[in-house]
Design an enzyme around this catalytic site. Sequence first.
Site, PDB file in Angstrom:
ATOM      1  N   ASN A 183       0.930  -1.257   0.308  1.00  0.00           N
ATOM      2  CA  ASN A 183       0.323  -0.062   0.125  1.00  0.00           C
ATOM      3  C   ASN A 183       1.608   1.624  -0.296  1.00  0.00           C
ATOM      4  O   ASN A 183       0.208   2.172  -0.342  1.00  0.00           O
ATOM      5  CB  ASN A 183      -0.756  -0.096   0.825  1.00  0.00           C
ATOM      6  CG  ASN A 183      -0.681  -0.139   2.533  1.00  0.00           C
ATOM      7  OD1 ASN A 183       0.263  -0.026   2.665  1.00  0.00           O
ATOM      8  ND2 ASN A 183      -0.930   0.275   3.147  1.00  0.00           N
ATOM      9  N   GLU A 224       4.921  -3.582  12.402  1.00  0.00           N
ATOM     10  CA  GLU A 224       3.564  -2.507  12.320  1.00  0.00           C
ATOM     11  C   GLU A 224       2.420  -3.180  11.523  1.00  0.00           C
ATOM     12  O   GLU A 224       2.509  -3.678   9.989  1.00  0.00           O
ATOM     13  CB  GLU A 224       4.237  -1.196  11.055  1.00  0.00           C
ATOM     14  CG  GLU A 224       5.490  -0.873  11.329  1.00  0.00           C
ATOM     15  CD  GLU A 224       4.953   0.168  13.000  1.00  0.00           C
ATOM     16  OE1 GLU A 224       3.627   0.551  13.073  1.00  0.00           O
ATOM     17  OE2 GLU A 224       5.914   1.074  13.303  1.00  0.00           O
ATOM     18  N   CYS A 259      -2.980   2.499   5.983  1.00  0.00           N
ATOM     19  CA  CYS A 259      -3.088   1.903   8.597  1.00  0.00           C
ATOM     20  C   CYS A 259      -4.039   2.073   9.083  1.00  0.00           C
ATOM     21  O   CYS A 259      -3.917   2.247  10.148  1.00  0.00           O
ATOM     22  CB  CYS A 259      -1.870   0.335   8.754  1.00  0.00           C
ATOM     23  SG  CYS A 259      -0.768   1.995   8.468  1.00  0.00           S
ATOM     24  N   GLU A 285       8.603   3.496  14.328  1.00  0.00           N
ATOM     25  CA  GLU A 285       9.618   3.103  13.662  1.00  0.00           C
ATOM     26  C   GLU A 285       9.461   5.749  13.139  1.00  0.00           C
ATOM     27  O   GLU A 285       8.622   5.695  13.155  1.00  0.00           O
ATOM     28  CB  GLU A 285       8.720   3.404  11.497  1.00  0.00           C
ATOM     29  CG  GLU A 285       9.104   1.133  11.527  1.00  0.00           C
ATOM     30  CD  GLU A 285       9.185   0.506  10.627  1.00  0.00           C
ATOM     31  OE1 GLU A 285       8.212   0.783   9.954  1.00  0.00           O
ATOM     32  OE2 GLU A 285       9.301  -0.168  10.034  1.00  0.00           O
TER      33      GLU A 285
HETATM   34  P1  NAD Z   1       0.445  -9.179   3.651  1.00  0.00           P
HETATM   35  O1  NAD Z   1       0.167  -9.366   5.733  1.00  0.00           O
HETATM   36  O2  NAD Z   1      -0.638  -9.954   3.380  1.00  0.00           O
HETATM   37  O3  NAD Z   1       1.730  -8.854   3.542  1.00  0.00           O
HETATM   38  C1  NAD Z   1       2.684  -7.511   3.709  1.00  0.00           C
HETATM   39  C2  NAD Z   1       4.142  -8.330   3.771  1.00  0.00           C
HETATM   40  O4  NAD Z   1       4.358  -9.898   3.771  1.00  0.00           O
HETATM   41  C3  NAD Z   1       4.295  -8.965   1.762  1.00  0.00           C
HETATM   42  O5  NAD Z   1       5.467  -7.875   1.102  1.00  0.00           O
HETATM   43  C4  NAD Z   1       3.610  -9.947   1.561  1.00  0.00           C
HETATM   44  O6  NAD Z   1       3.866 -11.093   0.421  1.00  0.00           O
HETATM   45  C5  NAD Z   1       4.535 -11.167   3.027  1.00  0.00           C
HETATM   46  N1  NAD Z   1       3.520 -12.003   3.346  1.00  0.00           N
HETATM   47  C6  NAD Z   1       2.606 -12.065   3.387  1.00  0.00           C
HETATM   48  N2  NAD Z   1       3.239 -14.009   3.974  1.00  0.00           N
HETATM   49  C7  NAD Z   1       3.851 -13.730   4.290  1.00  0.00           C
HETATM   50  C8  NAD Z   1       4.638 -14.829   4.688  1.00  0.00           C
HETATM   51  N3  NAD Z   1       4.209 -15.829   5.111  1.00  0.00           N
HETATM   52  N4  NAD Z   1       5.904 -14.540   5.641  1.00  0.00           N
HETATM   53  C9  NAD Z   1       6.575 -13.517   4.888  1.00  0.00           C
HETATM   54  N5  NAD Z   1       6.571 -12.932   4.694  1.00  0.00           N
HETATM   55  C10 NAD Z   1       4.669 -13.319   4.194  1.00  0.00           C
HETATM   56  O7  NAD Z   1      -0.265  -7.211   4.624  1.00  0.00           O
HETATM   57  P2  NAD Z   1      -0.517  -6.130   3.056  1.00  0.00           P
HETATM   58  O8  NAD Z   1      -1.780  -7.216   2.314  1.00  0.00           O
HETATM   59  O9  NAD Z   1       0.674  -6.388   1.864  1.00  0.00           O
HETATM   60  O10 NAD Z   1      -1.426  -5.293   3.372  1.00  0.00           O
HETATM   61  C11 NAD Z   1      -2.251  -4.564   3.581  1.00  0.00           C
HETATM   62  C12 NAD Z   1      -2.029  -4.465   5.627  1.00  0.00           C
HETATM   63  O11 NAD Z   1      -0.816  -4.203   6.298  1.00  0.00           O
HETATM   64  C13 NAD Z   1      -2.919  -4.351   6.119  1.00  0.00           C
HETATM   65  O12 NAD Z   1      -3.550  -5.333   7.458  1.00  0.00           O
HETATM   66  C14 NAD Z   1      -2.243  -2.629   6.690  1.00  0.00           C
HETATM   67  O13 NAD Z   1      -3.102  -2.542   8.135  1.00  0.00           O
HETATM   68  C15 NAD Z   1      -0.631  -3.077   7.301  1.00  0.00           C
HETATM   69  N6  NAD Z   1      -0.066  -1.853   6.895  1.00  0.00           N
HETATM   70  C16 NAD Z   1       0.287  -1.265   8.469  1.00  0.00           C
HETATM   71  C17 NAD Z   1       1.178  -0.565   8.384  1.00  0.00           C
HETATM   72  C18 NAD Z   1       1.735  -0.328   9.504  1.00  0.00           C
HETATM   73  O14 NAD Z   1       2.625   1.140   9.672  1.00  0.00           O
HETATM   74  N7  NAD Z   1       0.806  -0.242  10.857  1.00  0.00           N
HETATM   75  C19 NAD Z   1       1.593   0.628   6.568  1.00  0.00           C
HETATM   76  C20 NAD Z   1       1.229  -0.505   6.063  1.00  0.00           C
HETATM   77  C21 NAD Z   1       0.384  -1.298   5.772  1.00  0.00           C
END
Ligand code: NAD
Length: 487
Positions: A161, A260, A294, A468
């Site tokens: 995102n 995060e 997020c 962060e």
């Molecule tokens: P996601 O958890 O599906 O994926 C995030 C990352 O993890 C990607 O690079 C993905 O390839 C990787 N991943 C997925 N499965 C994995 C595994 N089993 N082992 C290791 N890596 C793995 O999240 P998304 O759909 O890409 O992003 C959206 C989410 O991120 C939302 O929940 C959002 O709130 C959160 N987010 C949080 C923040 C924050 O700062 N708190 C910022 C941006 C997004």
Amino acid sequence: MTIQPKFAGYAEPALHAQGLYIDGKWQPGSGIPVIDPSTGQVLAEVADATIEDAQRAVEAAHRAAPQWRATAPRKRSEILRKWFELMSQHAEELAILISLENGKALPDARGEVAYAAEFFRWYAEEATRIGGEYRDTPSGAHKILVEHEPIGIAVLITPWNFPTAMATRKIGPALAAGCTVILKPASETPLSAFAMARLGEMAGVPPGVLNVLTTRNPGPVVNAMLADPRVRKLSFTGSTAVGRMLLGEAAKSVVSCSMELGGNAPFLVFDDADLSAALDGAMVAKMRNAGEACTAANRFYVQAGIHDAFVEGLTGRMAALKIGAGYDAGTQCGPMITQKAVQKIDQLVVDALEGGARATTGGAPLAEEGFFYPPTVLENVPRNAAIAREEIFGPVAPVYKFDTEEEAIQLANDTEYGLAAYVYTRDITRAMRVGRGLETGMLGINRGLMSDPAAPFGGVKQSGLGREGGVTGILEFMEAKYYAVEF
Ligand code: NAD
């Protein structure tokens, strides 16, 4: 690069990259199609890393580590500063690239590039200010001296995102601290990460200090890196579900984790709020990245006296937004990342409507090429609807009515998440009192945007661990070493 010819002019060839970046070399590959969410068409294809590639990346990061940690802070700082300047020079190409692969509207993409580059500038400054501690023991027996050392090799995992900013928010402090890193960007948005790595190369980041891997099998590839005893840090941004799994994996090798994770931000509007300012803030808090943030306002709690005017104002503003391909001129609301994301939003809205909610604008997906969901406002939403508990991650604003301050705080806290919250009131004493009652890592007071590289970003409860940015962000990549000294 197999990017479609119609987009070939989006950037200097120097920024085109699709292979793995390991030990300062680009390794060509394919296997992961990158989709343009504005059209559903394949934009490019990037390399699909294996476990062996990941092991080579750890090896490269390990080889580069002694020299990088011994590099003078001033020199590390200058490389990060140069990287900031290069990102600023190439800001427009980077923004178009983000818009192409993520779908966000160009103004949002430009905002992301500026925000992303600022992490390099901020940590260029922080690199030269790494401090320690010195004190007497209470007994007077000896002196306490504390140094901060780089923690070691860090694995950085980022979501789609904010494909550029989530990477620089980790790379900046890690490199400033003296760590070498392996970045694994989301497979939906790898091109931005590769372009940023190209600029890092140009800025003088030595081979092996930054490695970038894309993979279709993140589980096995990341687990293999976490199992390597030389990896000492995992910094993850993504969903709470994946974060929990990774904490379990990291536990096996006692790897330090910064997490995060997801959010479910409440946006509280009190009767005494400046209505127009609250509406402006609501639009920013809800509609930055078309709701795919997020920190996005997920639940609007509005006091009874101002509720109807707020719903009317929000409906007018949401209905007026121009929907379109992220990179088209004038677009204010781009597509969602995937068709699956559209379906999830649709399910949440249908569930709320069936429970008695009413859509004052929007309320159903758009039957167009690409992954579009229109800006939507829901009123009279049942407080226990799924949309109140789950991250919407889309342009939908559910509005709930409340009467008292205590009720607002209780409703706001009724979630497993605790990342961001917003309060609109003209009474600053009330804002601070409400703030103390809210279970959140961050609070916007009469502001719809809180992200700033100089501030500590992060959540409580199921929204994560650690912070962060800010002055503390660098410590996530350092270990304290205590010397007991007698003299
Ligand atoms: P996601 O958890 O599906 O994926 C995030 C990352 O993890 C990607 O690079 C993905 O390839 C990787 N991943 C997925 N499965 C994995 C595994 N089993 N082992 C290791 N890596 C793995 O999240 P998304 O759909 O890409 O992003 C959206 C989410 O991120 C939302 O929940 C959002 O709130 C959160 N987010 C949080 C923040 C924050 O700062 N708190 C910022 C941006 C997004």
